[in-house]
Design an enzyme around this catalytic site. Sequence first.
Site, PDB file in Angstrom:
ATOM      1  N   LYS A   1      42.633  32.594  46.415  1.00  0.00           N
ATOM      2  CA  LYS A   1      43.481  32.625  45.418  1.00  0.00           C
ATOM      3  C   LYS A   1      43.889  31.120  45.032  1.00  0.00           C
ATOM      4  CE  LYS A   1      45.838  35.824  43.150  1.00  0.00           C
ATOM      5  NZ  LYS A   1      45.211  37.071  42.604  1.00  0.00           N
TER       6      LYS A   1
ATOM      7  N   ASP B   1      43.477  35.119  36.658  1.00  0.00           N
ATOM      8  CA  ASP B   1      44.784  35.547  36.778  1.00  0.00           C
ATOM      9  C   ASP B   1      45.901  35.382  36.006  1.00  0.00           C
ATOM     10  OD1 ASP B   1      45.722  36.869  39.750  1.00  0.00           O
ATOM     11  OD2 ASP B   1      47.212  35.607  39.244  1.00  0.00           O
TER      12      ASP B   1
HETATM   13  N1  GLU Z   1      43.460  37.888  39.813  1.00  0.00           N
HETATM   14  C1  GLU Z   1      42.789  39.450  39.845  1.00  0.00           C
HETATM   15  C2  GLU Z   1      43.555  39.906  41.079  1.00  0.00           C
HETATM   16  O1  GLU Z   1      44.637  39.549  41.410  1.00  0.00           O
HETATM   17  C3  GLU Z   1      41.428  39.500  39.752  1.00  0.00           C
HETATM   18  C4  GLU Z   1      40.828  38.540  41.200  1.00  0.00           C
HETATM   19  C5  GLU Z   1      38.985  38.637  40.793  1.00  0.00           C
HETATM   20  O2  GLU Z   1      38.518  39.363  40.039  1.00  0.00           O
HETATM   21  O3  GLU Z   1      38.247  38.069  41.743  1.00  0.00           O
HETATM   22  O4  GLU Z   1      43.189  41.020  41.729  1.00  0.00           O
END
Ligand code: GLU
Length: 430
Positions: free
Chosen positions: A122, A162
């Site tokens: 992340k 995100d």
């Molecule tokens: N940000 C999204 C999550 O928290 C998607 C993450 C992604 O697609 O890699 O799951």
Amino acid sequence: MAETTVNRLNSDMKKNHIENLNPYEIVQIQIEHAAEKLGLDRQVVEILKKPQRVIYVSFPVKMDDGSIRVFEGFRAQHNTAIGPAKGGIRFHPEVTMDEVKALSMWMTFKCGVVGLPLGGGKGGVVCDPTKLSKRELEQISRGFMEAIEEFVGPDKDIPAPDVYTNAQVMGWMMDTYSRINKAFVPGVITGKPLAIGGSLGRNEATARGCVITIKEAMKQLNKPLEKATVAIQGFGNAGRIAARLLAQEGCTIVAVSDSKHAIFKPDGFDVAKLEELKQHASLDQYERAERITQEELLTLDVDILIPAALENVITSKNASQVKAKIIAEAANGPTTPEADEILNANGVLVIPDILANAGGVTVSYFEGIQNMLNYYWTEEEVNSKLEEFLVRAYKQVSKLAKEYHTDLRNAAFMIAILRIKEAMEARGWI
Ligand code: GLU
């Protein structure tokens, strides 16, 4: 009787007022809970409790007024035993390194519970996109990608959207990475615009996944989805589209909120009108809707409550007043462990974030496959595969929860941890 780790943690939590704990400490407690139930070796727990790598960067951006501002950003890679790190990048004025670490850990377990061959990552950039011009946003997106470029890539770490980032931001980042590497590399990032290798259905995927898990939960409770009442906290990509999809299923959306306003209408909102207001005006301009507080929204007497904003909104302070029968966590980390205990005792069925919002990363995984093949699926193919993956995951979690007499969150963590442990063993890490 010897005090167990979880009991020790629980009493520490109470002494230290867990509500002040940050998400990083919360996810560690969640790992301990699952580990305790599984009787997991301590060495595995210790590996899982920390990210493998956390990158801090700062980079200058020339603002529209000619001044130079320095922005700070983070990227955490939690565990890559099963596959490359995977997870979004958020742009938020209050994002912290500990928050990003926690979010990267939830990503590992999210991929684990669905059975995706991906690890957890992340990222975050400290900035307020609501106060930036489009040009400034582009410069920040490109600056951040340039700063983390050597650490990401289709085989290393694959970012995605995100909070407050979108397909356009992904497009700029993909372009920067491709320029630096002098090659067309769509697989470095997911959630891209369709024109450069995005997947149909990705934009709706988090909300669609959430609705799929709600349908399974309603079946489990023997309740019809039609006419069920819904309150949604947060009207971003997940909350807004969940409202639309649930209305299509015949649900009545009785309350919604964004960071500024919360509104209530017992006979239900017209979701198209809400979307229109959100885009061009403000939610509180909805006619004949009652203005309520965020706190009131969370404790409304509804069938389904969807926290779809940020962490730590359902806490020991309000959990006992929650009247919803189901909580579907479209946000990451909305419920604290103390609140979880209260909700469980009160018989509220909580569909945990790592399952309820896993639709986004699942379709991101499909996007990566399409990029590798350079062959693109129809929206129907994407949606039906998503349904297959999430229904299977929900059933596995609910079966394990019954077997171990535990809640869905703990069961979801247990399934994920067992998969990661197997991969770490296969690689000789443990
Ligand atoms: N940000 C999204 C999550 O928290 C998607 C993450 C992604 O697609 O890699 O799951």
